[in-house]
Design an enzyme around this catalytic site. Structure first.
Site, PDB file in Angstrom:
ATOM      1  CE  LYS A  13       8.872 -33.195 -24.849  1.00 34.21           C
ATOM      2  NZ  LYS A  13       8.775 -34.421 -23.785  1.00 34.21           N
ATOM      3  CB  THR A  23      10.280 -34.152 -18.891  1.00 34.30           C
ATOM      4  OG1 THR A  23       8.813 -33.804 -18.272  1.00 34.30           O
ATOM      5  CG2 THR A  23      11.171 -33.540 -17.780  1.00 34.30           C
ATOM      6  CB  SER A  24       6.616 -30.507 -20.816  1.00 29.64           C
ATOM      7  OG  SER A  24       6.828 -30.400 -22.195  1.00 29.64           O
ATOM      8  CG  ASP A  37       2.312 -39.112 -23.367  1.00 34.05           C
ATOM      9  OD1 ASP A  37       1.068 -38.955 -22.834  1.00 34.05           O
ATOM     10  OD2 ASP A  37       3.274 -38.681 -23.297  1.00 34.05           O
ATOM     11  CG  ASP A  90       7.226 -37.183 -22.428  1.00 38.27           C
ATOM     12  OD1 ASP A  90       7.390 -36.184 -21.894  1.00 38.27           O
ATOM     13  OD2 ASP A  90       5.911 -37.929 -22.228  1.00 38.27           O
ATOM     14  CG  ASP A 147       4.195 -35.995 -16.740  1.00 40.39           C
ATOM     15  OD1 ASP A 147       3.945 -36.417 -15.454  1.00 40.39           O
ATOM     16  OD2 ASP A 147       4.988 -34.942 -16.672  1.00 40.39           O
TER      17      ASP A 147
END
Length: 221
Positions: free
Chosen positions: A144, A112-113, A169, A17, A19
């Site tokens: 996600k 990643t989003s 995270d 991931d 962020d």
């Protein structure tokens, strides 16, 4: 209960991931989402409890469940532009630069989003190398906690899900990794509450070593 950290873990590939895991972008995220929440008559503090890990439109759907999804997607495009332009306070998670250097020659992917533009902006602002293999928001149909992104990342690297380890995270990200059938290393204070397989406060002192079985990760005591 907090995760019990084993001394070592061996895997074949790493799915990362961004962020909160590699990049600390909390300051930007909170600024943008506080403004959005106020504009829509929502409590900013409550909104911030669900923003991490999801794509923006999915967060909006949680916070405004009766709103048409096309409005969420339209707002999300505006949000992405705001976040991409605001890099004030974006810094690497402690230990991330050395970690990214250590895994440079090993199988890994960014999942990643963020969209491609935002991912490039934040990784650049944090001074981190961008992985060649990455699954950004444009490349998945579901946010996600759906496992699609991690499953796609594993497939592009050429490994079975069970042979991959996820670094995450957020609650949504940890759920996505578990749903993909992968072990999850939780990074940072948020992750501790969601029972990852291993929890570390940051990437400092995390050792990476190529071995015959793949990649050995040794965790700080």
């Amino acid at each position: 209960m907090p995760a019990i950290t084993p001394a070592t873990l061996t895997t074949r590939a790493l799915l990362l991931d961004m962020d909160g895991t590699l990049v600390n972008s909390d300051a930007v995220v909170e600024r943008c989402w506080r403004r959005w929440a106020v504009r829509h008559g929502l409590d900013p503090e409550q909104a911030l409890k669900v923003v991490h890990g999801r794509q923006g439109y999915a967060t909006m759907a949680v916070l405004l469940p009766d709103r048409p999804m096309e409005q969420n997607h339209a707002d999300n495009r505006v949000m992405l532009a705001e976040e991409t332009a605001d890099l004030d306070g974006v810094v690497p998670v402690p230990g991330a630069p050395a970690f990214m250097t250590a895994i440079a020659g090993l199988p890994h992917a960014l999942v990643t989003s963020a969209d491609e533009a935002l991912a490039q902006a934040r990784m650049g602002a944090a001074g981190l190398r961008m992985p060649e293999t990455r699954v950004t928001a444009e490349r998945v149909g579901a946010s996600k906690p759906d496992p699609e992104g991690f499953l796609k990342g594993a497939a592009e690297l050429g490994f079975d899900p069970a042979d991959c380890v996820v670094f995450e995270d957020s609650e949504a990200g940890i759920q996505a990794g578990r749903s993909a059938g992968m072990r999850v290393i939780g990074v940072g204070p948020r992750a501790a509450a969601f029972a990852p397989d291993v929890h570390v406060m940051d990437l400092t002192a995390l050792e990476v070593e190529p071995v015959a079985e793949g990649i050995r990760l040794t965790f700080p005591a």
